[in-house]
Design a protein around this motif. Sequence first.
Motif, PDB file in Angstrom:
ATOM      1  N   GLU A   1      40.311  45.337  33.369  1.00 44.29           N
ATOM      2  CA  GLU A   1      40.944  46.108  34.433  1.00 44.29           C
ATOM      3  C   GLU A   1      42.459  46.018  34.415  1.00 44.29           C
ATOM      4  O   GLU A   1      43.054  45.156  33.771  1.00 44.29           O
ATOM      5  CB  GLU A   1      40.371  45.733  35.803  1.00 44.29           C
ATOM      6  N   GLU A   2      43.024  46.932  35.158  1.00 45.18           N
ATOM      7  CA  GLU A   2      44.471  47.066  35.309  1.00 45.18           C
ATOM      8  C   GLU A   2      45.013  45.872  36.106  1.00 45.18           C
ATOM      9  O   GLU A   2      44.340  45.352  36.999  1.00 45.18           O
ATOM     10  CB  GLU A   2      44.672  48.389  36.054  1.00 45.18           C
TER      11      GLU A   2
ATOM     12  N   LEU B   1      47.234  44.214  38.898  1.00 44.88           N
ATOM     13  CA  LEU B   1      47.824  44.619  40.187  1.00 44.88           C
ATOM     14  C   LEU B   1      48.997  43.704  40.489  1.00 44.88           C
ATOM     15  O   LEU B   1      48.870  42.483  40.436  1.00 44.88           O
ATOM     16  CB  LEU B   1      46.790  44.496  41.312  1.00 44.88           C
TER      17      LEU B   1
ATOM     18  N   GLU C   1      49.117  37.934  46.957  1.00 42.79           N
ATOM     19  CA  GLU C   1      47.683  37.819  47.246  1.00 42.79           C
ATOM     20  C   GLU C   1      47.419  37.288  48.645  1.00 42.79           C
ATOM     21  O   GLU C   1      48.119  36.408  49.125  1.00 42.79           O
ATOM     22  CB  GLU C   1      47.036  36.843  46.257  1.00 42.79           C
TER      23      GLU C   1
ATOM     24  N   GLU D   1      38.816  41.146  44.457  1.00 42.82           N
ATOM     25  CA  GLU D   1      37.403  40.770  44.326  1.00 42.82           C
ATOM     26  C   GLU D   1      36.852  40.409  45.689  1.00 42.82           C
ATOM     27  O   GLU D   1      37.596  40.131  46.625  1.00 42.82           O
ATOM     28  CB  GLU D   1      37.253  39.551  43.417  1.00 42.82           C
TER      29      GLU D   1
HETATM   30  P1  AMP Z   1      39.179  36.345  40.756  1.00 45.19           P
HETATM   31  O1  AMP Z   1      38.276  35.277  40.210  1.00 45.19           O
HETATM   32  O2  AMP Z   1      38.719  37.745  40.551  1.00 45.19           O
HETATM   33  O3  AMP Z   1      39.708  36.014  42.139  1.00 45.19           O
HETATM   34  O4  AMP Z   1      40.520  36.220  39.897  1.00 45.19           O
HETATM   35  C1  AMP Z   1      41.230  35.029  39.866  1.00 45.19           C
HETATM   36  C2  AMP Z   1      42.677  35.340  40.039  1.00 45.19           C
HETATM   37  O5  AMP Z   1      43.132  36.182  38.988  1.00 45.19           O
HETATM   38  C3  AMP Z   1      42.992  36.121  41.300  1.00 45.19           C
HETATM   39  O6  AMP Z   1      43.113  35.293  42.409  1.00 45.19           O
HETATM   40  C4  AMP Z   1      44.298  36.774  40.929  1.00 45.19           C
HETATM   41  O7  AMP Z   1      45.362  35.840  41.044  1.00 45.19           O
HETATM   42  C5  AMP Z   1      44.107  37.086  39.481  1.00 45.19           C
HETATM   43  N1  AMP Z   1      43.632  38.451  39.300  1.00 45.19           N
HETATM   44  C6  AMP Z   1      42.369  38.891  39.206  1.00 45.19           C
HETATM   45  N2  AMP Z   1      42.322  40.222  39.030  1.00 45.19           N
HETATM   46  C7  AMP Z   1      43.594  40.653  39.021  1.00 45.19           C
HETATM   47  C8  AMP Z   1      44.204  41.936  38.872  1.00 45.19           C
HETATM   48  N3  AMP Z   1      43.505  43.058  38.673  1.00 45.19           N
HETATM   49  N4  AMP Z   1      45.554  41.994  38.918  1.00 45.19           N
HETATM   50  C9  AMP Z   1      46.303  40.887  39.101  1.00 45.19           C
HETATM   51  N5  AMP Z   1      45.784  39.648  39.232  1.00 45.19           N
HETATM   52  C10 AMP Z   1      44.445  39.526  39.194  1.00 45.19           C
END
Ligand code: AMP
Length: 426
Positions: free
Chosen positions: A184-185, A187, A191, A282
């Motif tokens: 994915e892209e 972002l 946060e 997420e």
């Molecule tokens: P998640 O397990 O999906 O929460 O991802 C762990 C961490 O990765 C997140 O808390 C974000 O800091 C970073 N992250 C996940 N997806 C993205 C995204 N599309 N763009 C930027 N940072 C992301």
Amino acid sequence: MKVLVIGSGGREHALCWALAASPLVERLYCAPGNAGIAADAECLAIDAMDFDGIVRACGEHRIDFVVVGPEGPLVAGLVDRLSAARIKAFGPRANAAALEGSKGFTKDLCAKYGIPTARYRRFTDASSAKAFARSMAPPIVVKADGLAAGKGVVIAASHAEADQAIDDILGGRFGAAGAELVVEEFLDGEEVSYFALSDGSDVLPLIAAQDHKRVGDGDTGPNTGGMGAYSPAPVFDAATERRTLDEIIRPTIKAMATEGRPFCGVLFAGLMITREGPKLIEYNVRFGDPECQVIVMRLFSDILPVLLATADGVLRHVDLRWRREAALVVVMAANGYPEQYRKGTPISGLDAAAKAGATVFHAGTMREQGALVANGGRVLNVAALGASIAEAKERAYRGVDAIRWPDGFCRRDIGWRAIARERAKP
Ligand code: AMP
Ligand code: GLY
């Protein structure tokens, strides 16, 4: 009422601490719990994934209500299992816990219902995943589809790193969780962790918090489960909250009902506050850890009726009261965490921390011949309230400094973004 909490982390200690204060709770149990939880609840030596053991204990102790803390048992269907045994529980059924159990499921739901999130595609084969990654400008985000204890996400700074991450994930580094992946892209923004309860149709907004995922000061080093949190989150103003509810949370709850997967429990939206507004990173289907610790400290209302109303489908009758103060929590972890660390190292000074005005929630702790020792990576959560985030921070660190644990460490800058904002205010 007899209540059983499932789990053994700082989140579960915070839930037990809040439940123990409820006059409606006649007896409180926790499975398996930890050394700190033992002060608020009777700990039962049953693993959170031992569904047979949990159902049996509910019968033995005549449990009226089960509160499930972690995602593992939710995704694996503990609430379905309890419900089949006619035991009331807080938390989503497995078909709704897919919001956390499968990143691909959530991304497809967002696409189908127009919920703002990063542009993405799902893959099971490496060459098409790499081709898609090459069509995007780095940084590129590569995620294992399933539960990977927060470690299944790679932010690749180059196409070569993205290729490597794709090979690692599909090559089995995360086992079955990595049989499929999402590219994915990236972002850009700040946060926020936002929480809302839903009983399947109605939504009751809770509050926002901010976590610190990286292990080191200044947000450096590898990702962890979370090294500290605070609430409120100054970046999350009233307009952003309204947009989050209207564009993300309510459409998701409605979509889940339409899909025949009503979501009942606490929905934890990991958001990126971008220049265009809030976007979903997420979903988690449980309280955050350590976010839960600051949420319960700010909650003024009795927590039990709220959790019960969620499970009973009568959330519309609930009205919550919150403390105006800010709350901040500092996580103390074993030296070496999130990589290799030792267990069994001695900890003392918790009474002094309490005297200094801090509330200590335990995570990985146990008693060995009566003495408190570390038993995990994240070990203690030292929390405090304050008139501002800066004041809560000062109190929490006074607590941290009263604790003697030579084999542990913590970040010294929890709250830095919010405190910079407080200082910038006229
Ligand atoms: P998640 O397990 O999906 O929460 O991802 C762990 C961490 O990765 C997140 O808390 C974000 O800091 C970073 N992250 C996940 N997806 C993205 C995204 N599309 N763009 C930027 N940072 C992301
Ligand atoms: N603190 C982030 C989480 O609980 O997933």
